[in-house]
Design an enzyme around this catalytic site. Sequence first.
Site, PDB file in Angstrom:
ATOM      1  N   GLU A 150     -16.707  -4.158   0.711  1.00 30.62           N
ATOM      2  CA  GLU A 150     -18.064  -4.152   0.148  1.00 30.62           C
ATOM      3  C   GLU A 150     -18.106  -4.924  -1.165  1.00 30.62           C
ATOM      4  O   GLU A 150     -18.977  -5.760  -1.397  1.00 30.62           O
ATOM      5  CB  GLU A 150     -18.541  -2.715  -0.113  1.00 30.62           C
ATOM      6  N   CYS A 183     -17.403   1.313  -4.885  1.00 27.24           N
ATOM      7  CA  CYS A 183     -18.316   0.387  -4.201  1.00 27.24           C
ATOM      8  C   CYS A 183     -19.761   0.876  -4.271  1.00 27.24           C
ATOM      9  O   CYS A 183     -20.682   0.063  -4.381  1.00 27.24           O
ATOM     10  CB  CYS A 183     -17.881   0.197  -2.753  1.00 27.24           C
ATOM     11  N   CYS A 234     -12.008  -3.641  -1.996  1.00 26.49           N
ATOM     12  CA  CYS A 234     -12.717  -3.233  -0.778  1.00 26.49           C
ATOM     13  C   CYS A 234     -13.611  -4.346  -0.227  1.00 26.49           C
ATOM     14  O   CYS A 234     -14.078  -5.222  -0.970  1.00 26.49           O
ATOM     15  CB  CYS A 234     -13.613  -2.031  -1.065  1.00 26.49           C
ATOM     16  N   ASN A 257     -11.740  -6.323   3.307  1.00 27.81           N
ATOM     17  CA  ASN A 257     -10.837  -5.797   2.280  1.00 27.81           C
ATOM     18  C   ASN A 257      -9.594  -6.671   2.153  1.00 27.81           C
ATOM     19  O   ASN A 257      -9.118  -7.248   3.137  1.00 27.81           O
ATOM     20  CB  ASN A 257     -10.493  -4.317   2.506  1.00 27.81           C
ATOM     21  N   ILE A 258      -9.112  -6.760   0.929  1.00 28.90           N
ATOM     22  CA  ILE A 258      -7.943  -7.585   0.619  1.00 28.90           C
ATOM     23  C   ILE A 258      -6.983  -6.731  -0.206  1.00 28.90           C
ATOM     24  O   ILE A 258      -7.325  -6.309  -1.321  1.00 28.90           O
ATOM     25  CB  ILE A 258      -8.349  -8.856  -0.161  1.00 28.90           C
ATOM     26  N   GLU A 259      -5.823  -6.439   0.389  1.00 25.01           N
ATOM     27  CA  GLU A 259      -4.864  -5.557  -0.279  1.00 25.01           C
ATOM     28  C   GLU A 259      -3.861  -6.375  -1.096  1.00 25.01           C
ATOM     29  O   GLU A 259      -3.875  -7.606  -1.076  1.00 25.01           O
ATOM     30  CB  GLU A 259      -4.184  -4.678   0.772  1.00 25.01           C
ATOM     31  N   ASN A 260      -3.035  -5.658  -1.830  1.00 23.02           N
ATOM     32  CA  ASN A 260      -2.068  -6.313  -2.704  1.00 23.02           C
ATOM     33  C   ASN A 260      -0.793  -5.483  -2.753  1.00 23.02           C
ATOM     34  O   ASN A 260      -0.869  -4.243  -2.689  1.00 23.02           O
ATOM     35  CB  ASN A 260      -2.678  -6.443  -4.118  1.00 23.02           C
TER      36      ASN A 260
HETATM   37  N1  THU Z   1     -11.704   0.243   2.072  1.00 24.10           N
HETATM   38  C1  THU Z   1     -12.745  -0.629   2.118  1.00 24.10           C
HETATM   39  O1  THU Z   1     -12.570  -1.851   2.123  1.00 24.10           O
HETATM   40  N2  THU Z   1     -14.005  -0.116   2.150  1.00 24.10           N
HETATM   41  C2  THU Z   1     -14.296   1.206   2.307  1.00 24.10           C
HETATM   42  O2  THU Z   1     -15.474   1.548   2.419  1.00 24.10           O
HETATM   43  C3  THU Z   1     -13.209   2.190   2.352  1.00 24.10           C
HETATM   44  C4  THU Z   1     -11.858   1.670   1.996  1.00 24.10           C
HETATM   45  C5  THU Z   1     -10.335  -0.310   2.147  1.00 24.10           C
HETATM   46  C6  THU Z   1      -9.485  -0.271   0.923  1.00 24.10           C
HETATM   47  C7  THU Z   1      -8.090  -0.328   1.519  1.00 24.10           C
HETATM   48  O3  THU Z   1      -7.755  -1.684   1.783  1.00 24.10           O
HETATM   49  C8  THU Z   1      -8.223   0.380   2.850  1.00 24.10           C
HETATM   50  O4  THU Z   1      -9.608   0.400   3.143  1.00 24.10           O
HETATM   51  C9  THU Z   1      -7.689   1.808   2.842  1.00 24.10           C
HETATM   52  O5  THU Z   1      -8.200   2.517   1.757  1.00 24.10           O
END
Ligand code: THU
Length: 146
Positions: A58, A96, A56, A45-48
């Site tokens: 996936e 996803c 996410c 996952n890569i946030e902003n």
């Molecule tokens: N997230 C994922 O990458 N995959 C999931 O199946 C559930 C949620 C991430 C999004 C965000 O960066 C963090 O988890 C919290 O929601």
Amino acid sequence: MQPEQERELIAVATEARTRAYVPYSHYAVGAAILTADGQIHGGCNIENASYGLTSCAERNAIFALVGAAADPNARRIQAVAVVTAGDDPATPCGACRQVIREFGKDAAIIIANTDGKVFLRTTLEALLPHSFGPEQLGSPNDNAGG
Ligand code: THU
């Protein structure tokens, strides 16, 4: 899926998770996708700072592999592993699930943690029943694009 292949999928997801960019939630997720031609692709996952732009693990894994796939089997999803830390594992979010559906109507889904413990073995069909997909738009279900 063979146990050895499942272990490898979880290992790739666990390794990808170490690259998660999660300064806001501190919730690192790793994913790995097994394609019909036997390749495994990882993602994290890569946030902003603009929170809604977070992507996410996936979807990042799927978009990277589809963008690189040379033929339909290279983009057809056979299985997805999702890895988080601890004992309260994550299942794919709704968005996803729909993206997995596009390339993996029959995909197996494996939910595990960073210790390699498997919490759930399920299917996309179980997570997203009565789903909408390419067929509704008259697209041949080979996901070949075009
Ligand atoms: N997230 C994922 O990458 N995959 C999931 O199946 C559930 C949620 C991430 C999004 C965000 O960066 C963090 O988890 C919290 O929601």
